[in-house]
Structures are given as C-alpha cells and as structure tokens.
Design a protein around this motif. Structure first.
Motif, PDB file in Angstrom:
ATOM      1  N   VAL A   1       2.072   1.497  12.780  1.00  0.00           N
ATOM      2  CA  VAL A   1       0.824   2.176  13.120  1.00  0.00           C
ATOM      3  C   VAL A   1       1.006   3.694  13.056  1.00  0.00           C
ATOM      4  N   VAL A   2       2.157   4.174  13.488  1.00  0.00           N
ATOM      5  CA  VAL A   2       2.455   5.603  13.400  1.00  0.00           C
ATOM      6  C   VAL A   2       2.384   6.071  11.947  1.00  0.00           C
ATOM      7  N   LEU A   3       2.982   5.318  11.052  1.00  0.00           N
ATOM      8  CA  LEU A   3       2.972   5.725   9.647  1.00  0.00           C
ATOM      9  C   LEU A   3       1.572   5.706   9.054  1.00  0.00           C
ATOM     10  N   PHE A   4       0.772   4.715   9.427  1.00  0.00           N
ATOM     11  CA  PHE A   4      -0.617   4.717   8.973  1.00  0.00           C
ATOM     12  C   PHE A   4      -1.322   5.998   9.410  1.00  0.00           C
ATOM     13  N   LEU A   5      -1.171   6.377  10.682  1.00  0.00           N
ATOM     14  CA  LEU A   5      -1.846   7.572  11.183  1.00  0.00           C
ATOM     15  C   LEU A   5      -1.308   8.843  10.542  1.00  0.00           C
ATOM     16  N   ALA A   6      -0.051   8.821  10.121  1.00  0.00           N
ATOM     17  CA  ALA A   6       0.527   9.988   9.450  1.00  0.00           C
ATOM     18  C   ALA A   6       0.026  10.135   8.020  1.00  0.00           C
ATOM     19  N   SER A   7      -0.477   9.066   7.458  1.00  0.00           N
ATOM     20  CA  SER A   7      -0.823   9.035   6.037  1.00  0.00           C
ATOM     21  C   SER A   7      -2.258   9.471   5.777  1.00  0.00           C
ATOM     22  N   GLU A   8      -2.551   9.700   4.501  1.00  0.00           N
ATOM     23  CA  GLU A   8      -3.913  10.043   4.096  1.00  0.00           C
ATOM     24  C   GLU A   8      -4.856   8.855   4.225  1.00  0.00           C
ATOM     25  N   GLN A   9      -4.311   7.652   4.407  1.00  0.00           N
ATOM     26  CA  GLN A   9      -5.169   6.502   4.667  1.00  0.00           C
ATOM     27  C   GLN A   9      -5.956   6.693   5.971  1.00  0.00           C
ATOM     28  N   ALA A  10      -5.463   7.554   6.851  1.00  0.00           N
ATOM     29  CA  ALA A  10      -6.128   7.835   8.126  1.00  0.00           C
ATOM     30  C   ALA A  10      -6.721   9.243   8.133  1.00  0.00           C
TER      31      ALA A  10
ATOM     32  N   MET B   1       0.846  -1.198   0.000  1.00  0.00           N
ATOM     33  CA  MET B   1       0.000   0.000   0.000  1.00  0.00           C
ATOM     34  C   MET B   1       0.880   1.246   0.000  1.00  0.00           C
ATOM     35  N   ASP B   2       0.613   2.155  -0.925  1.00  0.00           N
ATOM     36  CA  ASP B   2       1.341   3.416  -0.971  1.00  0.00           C
ATOM     37  C   ASP B   2       0.714   4.363   0.037  1.00  0.00           C
ATOM     38  N   LEU B   3       1.473   4.736   1.047  1.00  0.00           N
ATOM     39  CA  LEU B   3       0.948   5.602   2.095  1.00  0.00           C
ATOM     40  C   LEU B   3       0.958   7.072   1.710  1.00  0.00           C
ATOM     41  N   GLY B   4       1.568   7.404   0.582  1.00  0.00           N
ATOM     42  CA  GLY B   4       1.574   8.781   0.128  1.00  0.00           C
ATOM     43  C   GLY B   4       2.403   9.710   0.988  1.00  0.00           C
ATOM     44  N   LEU B   5       3.457   9.186   1.583  1.00  0.00           N
ATOM     45  CA  LEU B   5       4.294   9.990   2.479  1.00  0.00           C
ATOM     46  C   LEU B   5       5.566  10.517   1.814  1.00  0.00           C
ATOM     47  N   ARG B   6       5.753  10.207   0.552  1.00  0.00           N
ATOM     48  CA  ARG B   6       6.963  10.667  -0.135  1.00  0.00           C
ATOM     49  C   ARG B   6       7.049  12.197  -0.089  1.00  0.00           C
ATOM     50  N   ASP B   7       8.208  12.680   0.325  1.00  0.00           N
ATOM     51  CA  ASP B   7       8.525  14.104   0.432  1.00  0.00           C
ATOM     52  C   ASP B   7       7.783  14.834   1.550  1.00  0.00           C
ATOM     53  N   LYS B   8       7.005  14.129   2.358  1.00  0.00           N
ATOM     54  CA  LYS B   8       6.448  14.747   3.550  1.00  0.00           C
ATOM     55  C   LYS B   8       7.582  15.022   4.543  1.00  0.00           C
ATOM     56  N   VAL B   9       7.396  16.026   5.378  1.00  0.00           N
ATOM     57  CA  VAL B   9       8.417  16.405   6.356  1.00  0.00           C
ATOM     58  C   VAL B   9       7.924  16.058   7.746  1.00  0.00           C
ATOM     59  N   ALA B  10       8.678  15.203   8.431  1.00  0.00           N
ATOM     60  CA  ALA B  10       8.287  14.746   9.770  1.00  0.00           C
ATOM     61  C   ALA B  10       9.351  15.118  10.787  1.00  0.00           C
TER      62      ALA B  10
END
Length: 263
Positions: free
Chosen positions: A236-245, A1-10
C-alpha cells in the motif's frame, strides 16, 4: 502493474526491521533508490549496491537525525522524491497512571517528533521541485486507543492530524501527504525473544503459532482471521508513492484485516 518508481529516491525511517524493512525491499524491487535510516542499519547494505541503497546510522529520538538523513540523501542522489515516516516504538504499559513524563517524552519524540522533524527537513527540497510524496505510518491505535499502548496511541493520533494539515498546506506545491494505518502485523515486536508472541504463548498455555492464531481469530476477532504481514503494508505504501495515486492526498489507508468496524 508498473508503478513508475524506477530511479525515484525514497527516504525510509526505521528501515532496518519490520514494516520499514519491507518497504525498503519493495522500493528496491521496483528499481527505486533508498536512503534507509536506523540506529542499526548495517544489514541494509546487503540489500543492494551503494548506488541503490544508502544506510544511515541515526537515532530518530534526537533532533539531529532528520537533517542528517535528508542531507545524506541529497548528497548521494541529489533529491528526495518520497519520504516514508515509519520509525516508532510501542512499549507495553500497565496503565495511564504508571507512565512517567520521561516515558511519554520518549514515545512522543520517537514516534511523532521524528515525523515533524524529518518532514520539516525534506519539505523545502520538495517545494523547490514542486513535487514530492510523504507517507506516514500510523496505526489503528490512532483511532482505536489501546490501554496498554496509551502513549503510543496518542502519538499515532497526532500523526493522523498532522498528515491532514500537511496535505492541505503543501498540496498547492505539488506534494501529496497520506497515512497508512496498519492493524495487528507480524513484525519483530511479535517474534523477537520475549516479544508479544512469547507473552501470549505463556499466558494462553499454547505454542507460539497457536497463540497468534487464537489472538487474531478469537481475541481481536479479525474478519480475515489472521495477522497482517509487513509486505502487505509495504504494498500500500508503494501504491501511494506511485503516480497511480496521483490524485490521492490527505487520505488514510487502513491495512488492518477489517479490525476497525466503525464508519
């Protein structure tokens, strides 16, 4: 599943070990950029180039740390999309009566006030962009206090409460705030020399791995029969960071192997 986090700043606090390190590695694997704060962040530079990961040497028990790491993130990448409040300490105690004011201050300042200060520093930037995600790493101890970790447990309960308040206040500004509460997790607190595993091993007269297995199965009676791993919390952290959540806010996600059975 692509979480769409590429180039996001964390921003990840307490990024150099345990759950924080696993979260940092997971973000980088997804193509995100990470500003990692820690008192000893030297190893973070080995995880990627300076355009991917920015180590920041900060002590989150101080009031200045929050503004320092947020300023560095804005300076390096121009924005902050995700904040993971992970930094924390969990000193073992003999009991409530023996904990001094100074020890209470140290735990509450490091665990809870670091969340307060770093969230307060980053929220104006997120509000300006009408978008952002804050994820707070609490603990099962926030709901199931532990006698030998009583001050730690209180600090994590406070994080749960503040997470709910922030989700309510800043939801209209497009900002999601959620909590991840790990149960027993195999972090360096267990494996370092003199850590929890060595103490258990000595108490039980078993080798370290057998002692940990006994703890999970027979002391804590975890339904899954084992300790958790930092990478499982990070997922789980990455899921919550993503647009999937995208419709998840004000929630607490437990990653505890079923340790808390109450409804």
């Amino acid at each position: 599943m692509d979480l769409g986090l590429r180039d996001k700043v964390a921003i990840v606090t307490g990024a150099s070990a345990g759950i924080g390190l696993a979260v940092t590695q997971a973000f980088l694997k997804e193509g995100a950029k990470v500003v990692g704060g820690s008192r000893h962040p030297e190893g973070l530079a080995e995880l990627g180039s300076e355009t991917e990961v920015v180590p920041v040497a900060v002590d989150f028990s101080t009031a200045e740390a929050a503004s320092q790491i947020v300023h560095r993130a804005i300076e390096a990448f121009g924005r902050v999309d995700v904040l993971v409040n992970n930094v924390g300490i969990a000193p073992a105690r003999e009991g409530f009566i023996d904990i001094s004011d100074e020890e209470w201050d140290e735990v509450l300042t490091t665990n809870f006030m670091s969340m307060v200060r770093t969230s307060r520093a980053v929220l104006p930037h997120m509000v300006e962009r009408n978008k952002g995600v804050i994820i707070n790493i609490a603990s099962e101890s926030g709901r199931q206090p532990d006698t030998i970790l009583v001050d730690y447990s209180v600090s994590k309960a406070a994080m749960l409460s503040l997470s709910k308040a922030l989700a309510d206040e800043f939801g209209p500004s497009g900002i999601r705030v959620n909590t991840v509460s790990p149960g027993p997790t195999r972090t360096p607190l267990w494996d370092m020399p003199g850590g929890f595993a060595d103490v258990l091993s000595e108490q039980l007269g078993m080798d370290k791995e057998a002692a940990i297995d006994h703890f999970a199965r027979n002391v804590r009676e975890l339904p899954l029969g084992r300790m958790g791993m930092p990478e499982e919390v990070a997922a789980v952290v990455l899921f919550l960071a993503s647009e999937q959540a995208a419709f998840v806010t004000g929630a607490e996600y437990t990653v505890n192997g079923g340790s808390i059975r109450a409804v």
